[in-house]
Design a protein around this motif. Structure first.
Motif, PDB file in Angstrom:
ATOM      1  N   GLU A 354     -70.695  22.322   6.745  1.00 28.43           N
ATOM      2  CA  GLU A 354     -69.376  22.682   7.269  1.00 28.43           C
ATOM      3  C   GLU A 354     -69.367  23.976   8.072  1.00 28.43           C
ATOM      4  O   GLU A 354     -68.616  24.100   9.037  1.00 28.43           O
ATOM      5  CB  GLU A 354     -68.373  22.763   6.117  1.00 28.43           C
ATOM      6  N   GLY A 355     -70.170  24.954   7.701  1.00 27.30           N
ATOM      7  CA  GLY A 355     -70.215  26.182   8.484  1.00 27.30           C
ATOM      8  C   GLY A 355     -70.793  25.941   9.866  1.00 27.30           C
ATOM      9  O   GLY A 355     -70.250  26.404  10.876  1.00 27.30           O
ATOM     10  N   PHE A 356     -71.903  25.194   9.925  1.00 25.47           N
ATOM     11  CA  PHE A 356     -72.499  24.856  11.209  1.00 25.47           C
ATOM     12  C   PHE A 356     -71.529  24.032  12.046  1.00 25.47           C
ATOM     13  O   PHE A 356     -71.388  24.233  13.251  1.00 25.47           O
ATOM     14  CB  PHE A 356     -73.798  24.068  10.988  1.00 25.47           C
ATOM     15  N   THR A 357     -70.861  23.079  11.405  1.00 23.28           N
ATOM     16  CA  THR A 357     -69.928  22.218  12.136  1.00 23.28           C
ATOM     17  C   THR A 357     -68.751  23.005  12.677  1.00 23.28           C
ATOM     18  O   THR A 357     -68.296  22.778  13.812  1.00 23.28           O
ATOM     19  CB  THR A 357     -69.457  21.078  11.230  1.00 23.28           C
ATOM     20  N   SER A 358     -68.225  23.934  11.879  1.00 19.63           N
ATOM     21  CA  SER A 358     -67.101  24.736  12.356  1.00 19.63           C
ATOM     22  C   SER A 358     -67.514  25.614  13.530  1.00 19.63           C
ATOM     23  O   SER A 358     -66.727  25.847  14.460  1.00 19.63           O
ATOM     24  CB  SER A 358     -66.549  25.588  11.205  1.00 19.63           C
ATOM     25  N   TYR A 359     -68.754  26.105  13.500  1.00 21.06           N
ATOM     26  CA  TYR A 359     -69.255  26.881  14.642  1.00 21.06           C
ATOM     27  C   TYR A 359     -69.349  25.994  15.887  1.00 21.06           C
ATOM     28  O   TYR A 359     -68.880  26.357  16.968  1.00 21.06           O
ATOM     29  CB  TYR A 359     -70.625  27.481  14.322  1.00 21.06           C
ATOM     30  N   VAL A 360     -69.966  24.817  15.732  1.00 21.53           N
ATOM     31  CA  VAL A 360     -70.117  23.911  16.872  1.00 21.53           C
ATOM     32  C   VAL A 360     -68.750  23.459  17.384  1.00 21.53           C
ATOM     33  O   VAL A 360     -68.527  23.351  18.600  1.00 21.53           O
ATOM     34  CB  VAL A 360     -70.997  22.710  16.480  1.00 21.53           C
ATOM     35  N   GLN A 361     -67.819  23.185  16.467  1.00 22.61           N
ATOM     36  CA  GLN A 361     -66.448  22.828  16.852  1.00 22.61           C
ATOM     37  C   GLN A 361     -65.869  23.870  17.796  1.00 22.61           C
ATOM     38  O   GLN A 361     -65.287  23.541  18.840  1.00 22.61           O
ATOM     39  CB  GLN A 361     -65.584  22.724  15.606  1.00 22.61           C
ATOM     40  N   SER A 362     -66.011  25.136  17.435  1.00 24.61           N
ATOM     41  CA  SER A 362     -65.454  26.208  18.257  1.00 24.61           C
ATOM     42  C   SER A 362     -66.094  26.246  19.635  1.00 24.61           C
ATOM     43  O   SER A 362     -65.408  26.470  20.650  1.00 24.61           O
ATOM     44  CB  SER A 362     -65.653  27.552  17.537  1.00 24.61           C
ATOM     45  N   ARG A 363     -67.385  25.984  19.673  1.00 30.93           N
ATOM     46  CA  ARG A 363     -68.066  25.972  20.974  1.00 30.93           C
ATOM     47  C   ARG A 363     -67.590  24.798  21.831  1.00 30.93           C
ATOM     48  O   ARG A 363     -67.443  24.919  23.055  1.00 30.93           O
ATOM     49  CB  ARG A 363     -69.584  25.896  20.759  1.00 30.93           C
ATOM     50  N   ILE A 364     -67.340  23.649  21.206  1.00 30.45           N
ATOM     51  CA  ILE A 364     -66.821  22.499  21.951  1.00 30.45           C
ATOM     52  C   ILE A 364     -65.442  22.813  22.516  1.00 30.45           C
ATOM     53  O   ILE A 364     -65.144  22.537  23.691  1.00 30.45           O
ATOM     54  CB  ILE A 364     -66.765  21.250  21.047  1.00 30.45           C
ATOM     55  N   ILE A 365     -64.565  23.380  21.678  1.00 33.46           N
ATOM     56  CA  ILE A 365     -63.214  23.732  22.122  1.00 33.46           C
ATOM     57  C   ILE A 365     -63.281  24.720  23.280  1.00 33.46           C
ATOM     58  O   ILE A 365     -62.532  24.602  24.276  1.00 33.46           O
ATOM     59  CB  ILE A 365     -62.390  24.294  20.954  1.00 33.46           C
ATOM     60  N   GLU A 366     -64.164  25.686  23.192  1.00 30.27           N
ATOM     61  CA  GLU A 366     -64.297  26.663  24.273  1.00 30.27           C
ATOM     62  C   GLU A 366     -64.751  25.995  25.566  1.00 30.27           C
ATOM     63  O   GLU A 366     -64.238  26.302  26.649  1.00 30.27           O
ATOM     64  CB  GLU A 366     -65.291  27.753  23.861  1.00 30.27           C
ATOM     65  N   GLU A 367     -65.690  25.053  25.457  1.00 29.74           N
ATOM     66  CA  GLU A 367     -66.200  24.360  26.639  1.00 29.74           C
ATOM     67  C   GLU A 367     -65.123  23.497  27.298  1.00 29.74           C
ATOM     68  O   GLU A 367     -65.033  23.428  28.523  1.00 29.74           O
ATOM     69  CB  GLU A 367     -67.396  23.482  26.255  1.00 29.74           C
ATOM     70  N   VAL A 368     -64.306  22.827  26.479  1.00 32.27           N
ATOM     71  CA  VAL A 368     -63.359  21.844  27.018  1.00 32.27           C
ATOM     72  C   VAL A 368     -61.990  22.462  27.305  1.00 32.27           C
ATOM     73  O   VAL A 368     -61.352  22.118  28.315  1.00 32.27           O
ATOM     74  CB  VAL A 368     -63.219  20.649  26.051  1.00 32.27           C
ATOM     75  N   TYR A 369     -61.529  23.364  26.454  1.00 29.06           N
ATOM     76  CA  TYR A 369     -60.155  23.887  26.567  1.00 29.06           C
ATOM     77  C   TYR A 369     -60.087  25.384  26.869  1.00 29.06           C
ATOM     78  O   TYR A 369     -58.982  25.921  27.019  1.00 29.06           O
ATOM     79  CB  TYR A 369     -59.374  23.590  25.290  1.00 29.06           C
ATOM     80  N   GLY A 370     -61.215  26.054  26.935  1.00 33.68           N
ATOM     81  CA  GLY A 370     -61.219  27.448  27.326  1.00 33.68           C
ATOM     82  C   GLY A 370     -61.391  28.408  26.162  1.00 33.68           C
ATOM     83  O   GLY A 370     -61.138  28.081  24.997  1.00 33.68           O
TER      84      GLY A 370
END
Length: 643
Positions: A354-370
């Motif tokens: 879950e920690g790794f996933t939450s980190y990757v989630q944030s990177r995806i959001i940054e890439e797609v939504y800023g």
């Protein structure tokens, strides 16, 4: 799985994992002392929450032949296992079960002939269920079990048509994480064992059946469905659902399964999924699971989402019309690398999922939504984690948890695993630079793909593949503070949001002058900004101010669960009774624990509130998932005065 993105009071956290079973005997035994040089890693990898003995034998493939009976609320049929015997003197196959009726166990020879095997089903432990021991002196390569589930299976929910979105057909879905898979299939129910699987499922012909496997978007309802999952998965990712489901694509490799009245709304909300997949592949390598589809479940689903491979299960509560909560999809998609591809070998290392996933989630959001959207979400998570730390026992604030013993592993799914874990990876990124950290993380996923691992293994990889190249970036003391010590280290980088600064100014002006923020300021606020606004109002507020806010922004009656879960507790604590009917209506309609437990927790603090909570629960419990029912029942029981 994304179950929580804010802090839950400790009283709630302690009941979230409870799931009633029958009489208790004993928990799974600890492993014998390891004698090899890998003893430390083996001990860390051992799963205390399973009776299985994977050091002796492991399941490599599972073939299911099942029948769904909606009237009896039962799955019945056979499970056939291909086995890899690890020790020449092993003479038993030990599996995890919970409330299963085992009628026959057979060894299947190469020519297909069957011979019965002796088996013993132990009395049930209240958390871990019943140990199933199959005598297998000849070490058969294939074993078949004939069984049936109980109507009360903790990993299944059966819904009457009236409890669904469309109201026409019944619905059934599973939730196997953490150890609920054993309630609908006899399993080595541990994330340390991975297997491929196939299934043939018979059901009433008017419902569509789906699994965490190769669902055909063009499949027709004919009462018999077949599935294959060629990639090895752990037991908690085994999933099934059946109901009035139709499909709508959002890209060539992704689409929505949902009830007919929901599918268009869901497809519009999640239309950026392909962009998320592309962003993830750019960062961390190829998506290795074929299709990425999403199943929107009824509101009773107890979690935000579940990362079942090829078929994410998602709550309808994130469909707001403005895409402000699609980070849940980013989270479940991120699990395709962290969790599904590289899995924690036991639940005491849940932060690796879950920690790794939450980190990757944030990177995806940054890439797609800023970056600003990502920073707002990081700020909410960081603030929530700090609040949780005030009431969380210090032993549970560590990333690397001690062996769970008799603790239900559901209780390890706290904000510590999610948000402290992600924060740790953000700290590493800051110290070595994003480019270096991205290369390291991609290497971690590639080198450990389709395997299960533990914190010791990760730290060894971290030291050899990253920190050895940047010897002055992180001290041993800092690393120990993040992994083994309670609290949030002083080295934690703080998220900063420009938008939240504007929200803070508007709230301060309101509290000082009583004047609502202008429509020009609030017109484009998304969920995250409203969450920050409400949270900043404090524990209580003047009733007149709350009434003013409610009239202007219609918080009471909102369909946005992230707002509801914060507004209603504030209103209840402050004595704003006008919000009570809508609060009750919300907890009676929605079964997602994250959203309703804070409301229940505030209600039970007064006798009148306890009465209202009890009444709501009685009206809602038939439509709640067993996990939610158990959580609410435990909270109400704790709140009732002793006789």
């Amino acid at each position: 799985m994304r179950s929580t993105s804010l802090i839950l009071p400790l009283a709630i956290a302690l009941v979230l994992g409870t799931a009633g079973c029958s009489e208790s005997t004993s928990a799974p035994a600890a492993p014998a002392a390891a004698s090899s040089q890998a003893a430390m890693s083996t001990a860390r990898s051992h799963d205390e929450s399973s009776y299985a003995q994977p050091e002796k034998v492991v399941i490599t493939d599972l073939a299911l032949d099942l029948k769904l009976d909606f009237d009896a609320r039962q799955i019945s049929g056979t499970a056939t296992y291909t086995l890899d015997w690890k020790q020449p003197d092993a003479d038993a196959l030990v599996l995890d079960t919970r409330e299963l009726n085992i009628s026959k166990v057979e060894a299947i020879a190469a020519d297909g002939s069957a011979s019965e095997l002796a088996f013993a089903l132990a009395p049930a432990d209240k958390v871990f269920g019943s140990k199933l021991t199959i005598t297998a002196i000849s070490q058969p390569q294939t074993v078949r079990i004939t069984y049936a589930t109980a109507p009360t299976a903790s990993g299944l929910q059966w819904l009457e048509p009236s409890m669904t979105e469309g109201g026409k057909l019944p619905f059934m879905f599973s939730q196997s994480q953490a150890i609920h898979g054993r309630s609908w299939v006899p399993l080595q129910d541990t994330p340390g064992v991975r297997f491929t699987y196939s299934a043939k499922v018979a059901s009433r012909p008017d419902v569509m059946v789906l699994m965490s496997a190769d669902n055909d978007p063009a499949a027709v309802r004919d009462g018999v469905y077949e599935f294959t999952m060629p990639q090895p998965i752990p037991s908690y990712l085994l999933a099934i659902a059946a109901g009035d489901l139709v499909f709508k694509p959002v890209s060539a490799r992704s689409g929505i399964w949902a009830e007919p009245t929901m599918v268009d709304k869901a497809a519009a909300e999640f239309e950026d999924t392909e962009k998320m997949i592309v962003a993830s592949e750019k960062l961390y390598g190829e998506y290795r699971w074929g299709r990425y589809d999403m199943l929107v479940l009824p509101p009773s689903f107890p979690f935000g989402g579940m990362e079942n491979p090829r078929l994410t299960f998602a709550t309808p509560t994130v469909i707001t019309g403005d895409k402000s909560l699609v980070s849940l999809i980013a989270h479940e998609l991120a699990h395709s690398w962290s969790g599904n591809l590289v899995t924690n070998s036991s639940w005491k290392d849940i932060w690796l999922n879950e920690g790794f996933t939450s980190y990757v989630q944030s990177r995806i959001i940054e890439e797609v939504y800023g970056k600003e959207m990502a920073e707002m979400e990081r700020m909410i998570d960081q603030a929530g984690l700090r609040e949780e730390m005030q009431t969380t026992p210090s032993a549970q604030q560590r990333l690397a948890l001690a062996p769970l013993g008799e603790l239900d592993p559901d209780e390890a799914l706290s904000s510590v695993a999610y948000d402290k874990g992600a924060w740790f990876l953000q700290f590493l990124e800051q110290r070595v630079g994003r480019a270096a950290f991205d290369t390291f993380l991609r290497g971690w996923f590639d080198s450990h793909a389709f395997g299960s691992t533990d914190t010791d293994t990760f730290l060894a990889y971290l030291n050899s593949e990253l920190l050895a190249k940047y010897p002055h970036a992180v001290t041993a003391q800092e690393l120990d503070e993040w992994i083994n010590q309670p609290g949030i280290p002083a080295s934690a980088p703080k998220a900063v949001s420009r938008n939240f600064a504007i929200v803070d100014s508007a709230r301060i002006a309101l509290q000082g002058s009583g004047q609502l923020p202008s429509k020009e300021i609030t017109a484009n606020w998304v969920t995250q900004e409203w969450v920050h606004f409400i949270t900043g109002l404090g524990q209580t507020q003047d009733v007149a101010l709350l009434a003013q806010l409610d009239q202007a922004y219609q918080f009471s009656g909102t369909s946005n669960g992230e707002i509801a879960m914060r507004w209603y507790p504030l209103a209840i604590r402050s004595g704003y009774s006008q919000a009570l009917p809508q609060a009750q209506a919300f907890i009676e309609k929605v079964g997602r624990r994250k959203l309703i437990m804070p409301i229940y927790a505030e209600l039970v603090k007064t006798s009148a509130g306890l009465e209202a909570a009890t009444a709501s629960f009685e009206r809602a419990r038939a439509g709640y998932h067993p996990i939610t029912t158990s959580s609410v029942a435990a909270l109400l029981a704790q709140a009732r005065p002793a006789d």
